[in-house]
Design a protein around this motif. Structure first.
Motif, mmCIF file in Angstrom:
data_model
loop_
_atom_site.group_PDB
_atom_site.id
_atom_site.type_symbol
_atom_site.label_atom_id
_atom_site.label_comp_id
_atom_site.label_asym_id
_atom_site.label_seq_id
_atom_site.Cartn_x
_atom_site.Cartn_y
_atom_site.Cartn_z
ATOM 1 N N PHE A 11 0.831 -1.192 0.000
ATOM 2 C CA PHE A 11 0.000 0.000 0.000
ATOM 3 C C PHE A 11 0.876 1.256 0.000
ATOM 4 O O PHE A 11 1.955 1.274 0.606
ATOM 5 C CB PHE A 11 -0.923 0.006 1.215
ATOM 6 N N ALA A 53 2.166 -5.134 2.884
ATOM 7 C CA ALA A 53 1.150 -5.800 3.691
ATOM 8 C C ALA A 53 1.163 -7.310 3.535
ATOM 9 O O ALA A 53 0.907 -8.046 4.496
ATOM 10 C CB ALA A 53 -0.232 -5.254 3.333
ATOM 11 N N GLY A 82 -1.074 -8.768 8.820
ATOM 12 C CA GLY A 82 -1.564 -8.999 7.466
ATOM 13 C C GLY A 82 -2.792 -9.893 7.389
ATOM 14 O O GLY A 82 -3.224 -10.260 6.290
ATOM 15 N N SER A 136 -6.181 -9.435 8.182
ATOM 16 C CA SER A 136 -7.350 -8.862 7.513
ATOM 17 C C SER A 136 -7.040 -8.478 6.075
ATOM 18 O O SER A 136 -7.916 -8.555 5.200
ATOM 19 C CB SER A 136 -7.859 -7.645 8.292
ATOM 20 N N THR A 137 -5.797 -8.078 5.807
ATOM 21 C CA THR A 137 -5.406 -7.781 4.419
ATOM 22 C C THR A 137 -5.496 -9.034 3.573
ATOM 23 O O THR A 137 -5.916 -8.993 2.410
ATOM 24 C CB THR A 137 -3.977 -7.215 4.374
ATOM 25 N N ASN A 155 -9.061 -9.456 2.761
ATOM 26 C CA ASN A 155 -9.478 -8.474 1.760
ATOM 27 C C ASN A 155 -9.033 -8.886 0.360
ATOM 28 O O ASN A 155 -9.744 -8.664 -0.623
ATOM 29 C CB ASN A 155 -8.923 -7.099 2.109
ATOM 30 N N GLY A 165 3.250 -9.715 7.204
ATOM 31 C CA GLY A 165 2.856 -10.029 5.829
ATOM 32 C C GLY A 165 3.236 -11.402 5.338
ATOM 33 O O GLY A 165 3.058 -11.716 4.153
#
Length: 272
Positions: free
Chosen positions: A11, A21, A44, A46-47, A50, A226
């Motif tokens: 990001f 991330a 990382g 929730s990333t 997503n 990550g």
């Protein structure tokens, strides 16, 4: 069933706020796998969800669901196959609409009722009543009440039912009991375990409860910065204690967990 291949995401690249991330994430889940995910804030988790749900397109890598590459599918297209619950019980439902109306929306979105003129039938309503009754919360007698009148635990249980009313190919649970009191969280986790097992749903669940991370499902992942730094299953997992898990994390990640919610969960009882 679900496969992530070399998935990376940065990001704000090239700025002072640049954040790597996800880095070369490789993950494969077989049909019916129920994997719990733990890690510090910012690891990382929730990333990752997503990326799977389609909130963004990763910089590199691919995401394959049930043999189909969905890397470039928009989130609304993925939502027919992927159910998701969030930490906030207010997400996932429309508070001004009734319980029946919320269930109808979820059912029409995920089922083969693709026509804008589709309507809920008497048989559909009977299904809603039957499935609500299985929650054991008396919601089947409150079908015409607005969802906004429900407690946090009731709303989260309803959201879980909405996400699984039509069995999804994949269910993402993003700390879905974290905002609930301990007794209610235990009930929702027990419901989660039963619904996932009975419907043989492939599931990923983020949690800060280390006992739940080892007792629910058949596999535990741990993320850090990550990366997936631990992936345990089978006899190795079944014989592992919370302290063992934390020690393995320290060995693999090169540092100890410093997240208070995770560390305090070492004293919690098992959920579900």
């Amino acid at each position: 069933m679900l496969e992530l291949r070399q998935v990376s995401m940065t990001f704000n690249p090239g700025t002072v706020n640049e954040k790597k991330a996800l880095t070369d994430i490789n993950l494969k889940l077989e049909a019916g796998d129920f994997a719990t995910i733990v890690g510090s804030n910012g690891a990382g988790k929730s990333t990752l969800f997503n990326a799977i749900a389609g909130s963004f397109i990763p910089d590199t890598g691919s995401i394959v669901l049930d043999g189909t590459d969905i890397t470039f599918w928009p989130d609304f297209r993925r939502s027919k196959a992927i159910g998701r619950l969030f930490q906030d019980p207010l997400k996932g439902t429309a508070p001004s609409m009734t319980i029946e109306e919320n269930l109808a929306l979820a059912f029409l979105r995920a089922s083969t009722h693709t026509s804008p003129l589709s309507r809920i039938t008497r048989a559909d309503r009977e299904l809603f009543t039957e499935r609500l009754a299985q929650l054991g919360l008396g919601l089947e007698n409150r079908m015409k009440q607005p969802v906004g009148l429900l407690s946090g635990g009731q709303r989260q249980a309803l959201t879980l039912l909405m996400a699984t009313l039509v069995t999804p190919k994949l269910l993402l649970l993003d700390e879905h009991t974290a905002a609930l009191d301990p007794a209610t969280a235990d009930k929702v986790l027990a419901l989660t375990r039963r619904i996932v097992e009975e419907n043989h749903i492939t599931c990923l669940m983020i949690t800060h409860n280390m006992h739940a991370a080892l007792e629910l499902g058949n596999r535990t992942l741990m993320m850090d910065n990550g990366h997936i730094v631990l992936d345990i299953a089978g006899p190795e997992r079944s014989g592992m204690t919370v302290d063992d898990l934390l020690d393995r994390f320290a060995h693999n990640a090169g540092h100890h967990l410093d997240n208070d919610r995770i560390l305090l969960s070492r004293q919690d009882g098992a959920a579900g």
